[in-house]
Design an enzyme around this catalytic site. Structure first.
Site, PDB file in Angstrom:
ATOM      1  N   CYS A  23       0.837  -1.207   0.000  1.00 26.02           N
ATOM      2  CA  CYS A  23       0.000   0.000   0.000  1.00 26.02           C
ATOM      3  C   CYS A  23       0.878   1.265   0.000  1.00 26.02           C
ATOM      4  O   CYS A  23       1.596   1.502  -0.972  1.00 26.02           O
ATOM      5  CB  CYS A  23      -0.959  -0.040   1.192  1.00 26.02           C
ATOM      6  SG  CYS A  23      -2.334   1.112   1.005  1.00 26.02           S
ATOM      7  N   GLU A  83      -1.740  -9.143   4.309  1.00 26.82           N
ATOM      8  CA  GLU A  83      -1.703  -9.540   5.726  1.00 26.82           C
ATOM      9  C   GLU A  83      -3.088  -9.762   6.327  1.00 26.82           C
ATOM     10  O   GLU A  83      -3.197 -10.392   7.380  1.00 26.82           O
ATOM     11  CB  GLU A  83      -0.919  -8.499   6.553  1.00 26.82           C
ATOM     12  CG  GLU A  83      -1.583  -7.131   6.724  1.00 26.82           C
ATOM     13  CD  GLU A  83      -1.344  -6.167   5.548  1.00 26.82           C
ATOM     14  OE1 GLU A  83      -0.999  -6.656   4.455  1.00 26.82           O
ATOM     15  OE2 GLU A  83      -1.537  -4.961   5.713  1.00 26.82           O
TER      16      GLU A  83
END
Ligand code: XMP
Length: 524
Positions: free
Chosen positions: A90, A178
């Site tokens: 990100c 994650e």
């Protein structure tokens, strides 16, 4: 192990560079689930910290800033000097793109939630499946690739959803591998950690026990360690671990401050007292100092003053009861890894993120003790696994956290023995009901609170002007933010009925539907 203890081991692990994402700790936990050591360093940490970690690979976390701003957080030079594979997630991907000469822009709309990515070309990082479900949460995106990089996946809102360089050393993911909402996330992390970085394995409970014991012995030698046992998970696991390492060189003192839950001191005694024939015959002294604490607290209504009084009284009692410390120069403290990460974030300027430490503040300097913190590198779930491996009872290991000041911060206003009695019984009924509905482990923390008001009720034909109990249950992963638990109505109804029927001095039960922020988990 710190603060006075030294660390002796070397591991080929992963460093997560923290840009302030809510998922940073989760990334580290995921890597550890892959049996590889992982530590978190702030993007502001010294170059020396990165060099000392000697990682096999780097993961750059997400973050709240916009990579489109000139002044936003950048990747430290030390990361590139290490010459190890890098995975940016990100914001981490955007920072990577910017560093290598790509362009990041605000995409106009915040993409949040499930997305499907389509794979392009070949990739060392992404699984072979043509299309993969992932979890996105971003406003900015990489618009122009850095030279030498290619697109390996795209989604409708992020044409460059994944990128990698031609050498297979540098990778970027716009989505979050994650989180469990990315079903193949663990496979992606595994490919990076083991396939690409060839990081070491061996971060298993068995190995953690072995390493910790070696390290405790190396540091403590034949000196003594003193431990304030609270009965909570951390201090209990620490006691079990230290006991395994140094046996009777460990002395434990449990101070019963009169603010414990129903039967708590007895439970701890049963778990550790050799006379009760259990596996952990600790050198434990339980001190009943409840009268001393309650007389200090008498009439006090201010939450912060209550906390301070309890802290001061604790130190006084502990100092007195610990006795001669010439043979026990070490104090064991239950600091765990999230405390370490949050403190580091605070010293690096993210003071708003810190949860204050609830350890026995003030003791080590006053008592001139050296500190040993055997759980300092562990996440809470790892502490629990350690506890099980060391033979602690399941109910102790999976217990919800309980604040140091105990029931004092749940008995609002001035504390009285009667009030404490009501609170203890209500709390026990609530937790028993949760267990009976198999909901205890579904919530992160649950308890009763005694409110400083009375309310009218009717029992039979009689009017009752009695106490009000609030029930609180929250779901959280880090206790810094928390959502109120959506408990089923039949469970709440059962707890409420039992509390009102079984405790004559209660006329009303309410359920707390506030999340944190803006409310805190405790009421005081
Ligand atoms: P709050 O109320 O701040 O609580 O949202 C977050 C977590 O910390 C615990 N807590 C404390 N623990 N001493 C402690 O040892 C304290 O003074 C204290 N205050 C809150 C709380 O139970 C929750 O798990």
């Amino acid at each position: 192990m710190n603060t006075n203890a030294t660390r002796t081991r070397h591991r080929r692990g992963i460093v997560v560079v923290d840009f302030g994402s809510q998922y940073t700790q989760l990334i580290a936990r995921r890597v550890r689930e892959l049996e590889t050591w992982c530590e978190i360093l702030s993007w502001r940490a010294d170059g020396e910290a990165f060099r000392a970690a000697e990682p096999a690979g780097i993961i750059l976390s997400g973050g709240p800033e916009s990579a489109t701003h000139e002044q936003s957080a950048t990747i430290p030079d030390a990361v590139f000097d290490l010459s190890v594979p890098i995975l940016g997630i990100c914001y981490g991907m955007q920072a990577l793109a910017r560093h290598y000469g790509g362009r990041v822009a605000t995409s106009g709309s915040h993409e949040f939630g499930h997305a499907d990515i389509a794979r392009h070309g070949s990739s060392k990082l992404l699984p072979e499946k043509a299309s993969t479900q992932v979890w996105m949460s971003h406003a900015d995106r990489v618009e122009v690739l850095p030279p030498g990089f290619s697109v390996t996946a795209s989604s409708v809102n992020a044409p460059i959803a994944a990128m990698e360089d031609a050498h297979g050393r540098c990778f970027g993911l716009q989505f979050h591998p994650e989180v469990t909402h990315t079903p193949q996330g663990m496979e992606i992390l595994d490919r990076f950690v083991h396939g690409i970085c060839d990081a070491g394995r061996g971060w298993t409970t068995k190995e953690i026990v072995r390493e910790s014991i070696d390290e405790i012995r190396a540091n403590v030698g034949d000196e003594g360690v003193i431990l304030a046992l609270s009965g909570g998970v951390d201090s209990s696991v620490m006691a079990a671990l230290l006991h395994r390492a140094i046996g009777d060189q460990l002395r434990c003192v449990m101070v019963d401050n009169g603010l414990l839950r129903l039967g708590e001191a007895e439970e701890v005694r049963a778990a550790f007292d050799p006379r009760q024939g259990n596996a952990l015959p600790l050198n434990l002294r339980i001190v009943d100092a409840s009268e001393e604490f309650l007389s200090e607290l008498e009439g006090e209504t201010d939450p912060e003053r209550k906390r301070r009084l309890i802290g001061e009284t604790f130190i006084r009692v502990f100092e007195r009861e610990a006795g001669d410390l010439s043979s026990t120069p070490w104090l064991a403290q239950g600091t765990i890894y999230p405390d370490v990460v949050e403190s580091a974030a605070a010293t690096h300027g993210h003071a708003d993120l810190i949860k204050s430490h609830h350890n026995v503040g003030g003791l080590p300097t006053r008592m001139k003790l050296k500190l040993i913190e055997p759980l300092r590198e562990l996440f809470k779930d790892e502490v629990r696994q350690l506890g099980i491996a060391l033979g602690l009872p399941d109910e102790l290991v999976h217990r919800h956290p309980f604040p140091g000041p105990g029931l004092a911060v749940r008995h609002l206003g001035a504390i009285t023995p009667d009030g404490l009695e009501v609170l203890r019984r209500a709390d026990k009924i609530f937790l028993d009901t949760l267990r009976a509905h198999s909901l205890y482990s579904e919530v992160s923390q649950a308890f009763a609170v005694l409110l400083p008001v009375r309310s009218v009720g009717v029992v039979g034909d009689a009017r009752r002007y009695a106490r009000v109990v609030a029930l609180r249950a929250v779901v959280t992963s880090d206790f810094m933010t928390a959502d109120w638990a959506r408990l089923p109505h039949d469970c709440l109804a059962e707890a409420s009925n039992r509390i009102i029927n079984e405790i004559p001095d209660v006329s009303r039960v309410v359920y707390d539907v506030s999340s944190k922020p803006p409310a805190t988990i405790e009421w005081e």
